[in-house]
Design an enzyme around this catalytic site. Structure first.
Site, PDB file in Angstrom:
ATOM      1  N   GLY A  70       0.923  -1.089   0.108  1.00  0.00           N
ATOM      2  CA  GLY A  70       0.067   0.052   0.095  1.00  0.00           C
ATOM      3  C   GLY A  70       0.899   1.214  -0.027  1.00  0.00           C
ATOM      4  O   GLY A  70       0.447   2.399  -0.844  1.00  0.00           O
ATOM      5  N   ASN A 154      -7.858   4.309   8.233  1.00  0.00           N
ATOM      6  CA  ASN A 154      -7.423   2.944   9.000  1.00  0.00           C
ATOM      7  C   ASN A 154      -7.486   3.429  10.782  1.00  0.00           C
ATOM      8  O   ASN A 154      -7.663   2.672  11.468  1.00  0.00           O
ATOM      9  CB  ASN A 154      -5.900   2.923   8.738  1.00  0.00           C
ATOM     10  N   GLN A 182      -7.501   0.027   3.150  1.00  0.00           N
ATOM     11  CA  GLN A 182      -8.640  -0.644   3.984  1.00  0.00           C
ATOM     12  C   GLN A 182      -9.904  -1.018   3.366  1.00  0.00           C
ATOM     13  O   GLN A 182     -10.618  -1.826   3.467  1.00  0.00           O
ATOM     14  CB  GLN A 182      -8.964   0.425   5.171  1.00  0.00           C
ATOM     15  N   HIS A 204      -2.047  -7.406   2.718  1.00  0.00           N
ATOM     16  CA  HIS A 204      -2.044  -7.789   3.913  1.00  0.00           C
ATOM     17  C   HIS A 204      -3.170  -7.530   4.885  1.00  0.00           C
ATOM     18  O   HIS A 204      -3.327  -7.764   6.032  1.00  0.00           O
ATOM     19  CB  HIS A 204      -0.561  -7.734   4.678  1.00  0.00           C
ATOM     20  N   THR A 240      12.251  -7.342 -10.990  1.00  0.00           N
ATOM     21  CA  THR A 240      11.669  -8.553 -11.011  1.00  0.00           C
ATOM     22  C   THR A 240      10.489  -8.801 -10.350  1.00  0.00           C
ATOM     23  O   THR A 240      10.776  -8.463  -9.043  1.00  0.00           O
ATOM     24  CB  THR A 240      12.874  -9.833 -10.795  1.00  0.00           C
ATOM     25  N   CYS A 328       4.030   8.068  20.921  1.00  0.00           N
ATOM     26  CA  CYS A 328       4.875   8.875  21.614  1.00  0.00           C
ATOM     27  C   CYS A 328       6.277   9.173  21.157  1.00  0.00           C
ATOM     28  O   CYS A 328       6.849   8.646  20.551  1.00  0.00           O
ATOM     29  CB  CYS A 328       4.963   7.641  22.878  1.00  0.00           C
TER      30      CYS A 328
HETATM   31  C1  LIG Z   1      -1.813  -0.560   5.928  1.00  0.00           C
HETATM   32  C2  LIG Z   1      -2.242   0.866   5.033  1.00  0.00           C
HETATM   33  C3  LIG Z   1      -1.346   1.276   4.189  1.00  0.00           C
HETATM   34  C4  LIG Z   1      -0.015   0.672   3.732  1.00  0.00           C
HETATM   35  O1  LIG Z   1       0.024  -0.418   3.352  1.00  0.00           O
HETATM   36  P1  LIG Z   1       1.694  -1.295   3.460  1.00  0.00           P
HETATM   37  O2  LIG Z   1       1.047  -2.324   2.550  1.00  0.00           O
HETATM   38  O3  LIG Z   1       1.498  -1.781   4.914  1.00  0.00           O
HETATM   39  O4  LIG Z   1       2.506  -0.550   2.980  1.00  0.00           O
HETATM   40  C5  LIG Z   1      -1.544   2.380   3.458  1.00  0.00           C
HETATM   41  N1  LIG Z   1      -2.742   2.882   3.751  1.00  0.00           N
HETATM   42  C6  LIG Z   1      -3.476   2.453   4.835  1.00  0.00           C
HETATM   43  C7  LIG Z   1      -5.157   2.935   4.577  1.00  0.00           C
HETATM   44  C8  LIG Z   1      -3.700   1.381   5.212  1.00  0.00           C
HETATM   45  O5  LIG Z   1      -4.431   0.948   6.043  1.00  0.00           O
END
Ligand SMILES: *Cc1c(COP(=O)(O)O)cnc(C)c1O
Length: 386
Positions: A70, A154, A182, A204, A240, A328
């Site tokens: 993401g 998120n 999300q 993920h 790749t 923090c």
């Molecule tokens: C988790 C997340 C990302 C980042 O994605 P990664 O695959 O962990 O780099 C970006 N935007 C939102 C809204 C996310 O929840």
């Protein structure tokens, strides 16, 4: 085993995805760019995955670029598309973003401003963290290259009206990007119907592997390659392919879409139980984000006079893995940029808690959590009166 209530941070890999990926870590190791049969097999796996994801999203296969996740998709969209727009039309030097973007969008936009001389402006949001279409209309002039508004947040779960926002951008000739990392995990999208130019996803968050994602870019969208090299991914992202991860993402997404109705129903039941009981049983608690237009698995709160980090540590000791929005920094706790954008009073902004449920959670786990939480919060308030 501790109870995992942090599915917005990551999800466990679906068994289906693991099984689909496994051969590509061993026998099927070929480079998709090679001419021989090993290469052809790997290339077919990548192209089948691309076609699968495209068909589930309602777009063309040549509109999907595989990335490392993401964050990379957000960077490629925000920087690659804004810079390409400005290169084709010098007047388009402004970028509009919401203040509740993921750091990948916020920091990519900051780079555009500091290092590439573009002007970045922040759209206002309401107390739920939503951008009003009318505000976008009033800030959008012919000098805007790109607008980026997160689909589903998120931290607070709020869902933006991406269809309305995208339509406004299209009228003005500005590109519209949405971070749907999300969003795609929880909502069916039909890109043939939605007026979006660019959309980020990451595997993920939908029970796929980490380190892989994709960027949808509508045919004809100007895009500068941020990573130069070989001609992979239409020349827009050299390197790749990570074949096993790409295969795992496609399989996980297929499973996610196929099981969506059941998953959503289970998620919503648990989420609503959490929201209802927390607000009923804990004094000085607020729901953050939109009460209705929110992710189906997402409950998020602010508690007055509680330190979010202390709360997470206490819950972790009791066997519950949750998240918070406060970070923090140098011992000086500060509310996150999202909590700041909601303009909560200072003694509320630090006490955030995010509880995001998923496929593996049971109602017994949620009941255990809800029985414990009021006591944990009470203890923290007594220890450190606000
Ligand atoms: C988790 C997340 C990302 C980042 O994605 P990664 O695959 O962990 O780099 C970006 N935007 C939102 C809204 C996310 O929840």
């Amino acid at each position: 085993m501790p109870v995992y209530l942090d599915h917005a941070a990551s999800t466990p890999l679906a068994q289906e995805a693991l099984e689909a990926m496994t051969p590509y870590f061993s026998d099927r190791f070929g480079n998709p760019s090679s001419v021989h049969s090993f290469g052809q097999g790997a290339e077919a796996a990548v192209e089948d995955s691309r076609a699968e994801i495209a068909s589930l999203l309602g777009c063309h296969a040549d509109e999907i670029i595989f990335t490392s996740g993401g964050s990379e998709s957000d960077n490629l969209a925000v920087k690659g598309a804004s810079l390409a727009m400005r290169m084709s039309d010098n007047r388009r030097h402004r970028v509009l973003i919401s203040p509740v973007e993921h750091p990948a969008v916020l920091h990519a936009a900051a780079q555009l401003e500091r290092q590439f001389g573009m002007e970045v402006e922040t759209l206002p949001v309401d107390s739920f963290g939503r951008v009003a279409p009318a505000d976008l209309t009033s800030m959008l002039e012919d000098d805007v290259a790109l607008v980026s508004v997160i689909h589903a947040n998120n931290e607070i779960g709020t869902v933006n009206q991406i269809q309305e926002l995208g339509a406004i951008c299209r009228q003005r000739g500005a590109l519209f990007h949405t971070d749907s990392v999300q969003g795609v995990a929880h909502f069916d999208l039909d890109l043939a119907e939605l007026p979006l130019d660019l959309l980020s996803l990451g595997a993920h968050k939908f029970y796929g592997p980490k380190g892989v994602g994709a960027l949808y870019f509508r045919r004809g969208t100007p895009l500068l390659n941020l990573q130069a090299g070989g001609s992979q991914e239409f020349g827009l992202r050299a390197g790749t392919h990570n074949v096993p991860l790409i295969v795992g993402m496609a399989r996980a997404y297929q499973h996610c879409v196929a099981t969506r109705p059941e998953t959503t129903a289970l998620d919503v039941a648990l989420r609503d139980r959490i929201i209802e009981r927390v607000l009923a049983e804990i004094p000085d608690a607020k729901l953050t984000g939109h009460p209705v237009d929110r992710l189906p698995n997402h409950a998020s709160f602010a508690f007055r006079g509680v330190d979010g980090n202390d709360l997470l540590a206490a819950l972790d000791l009791e066997g519950y893995a949750c998240s918070s929005g406060s970070a923090c920094k140098t011992g000086e706790p500060e509310p996150s940029s999202v909590m700041t954008a909601l303009s909560l009073p200072a003694d509320w902004g630090l006490g955030s808690l995010r509880v995001t449920v998923g496929r593996t959670n049971t109602s017994e786990e949620i009941d255990g959590f809800l029985t414990l939480l009021p006591d944990v919060i009470h203890r923290l308030r007594v220890r450190a009166p606000a």
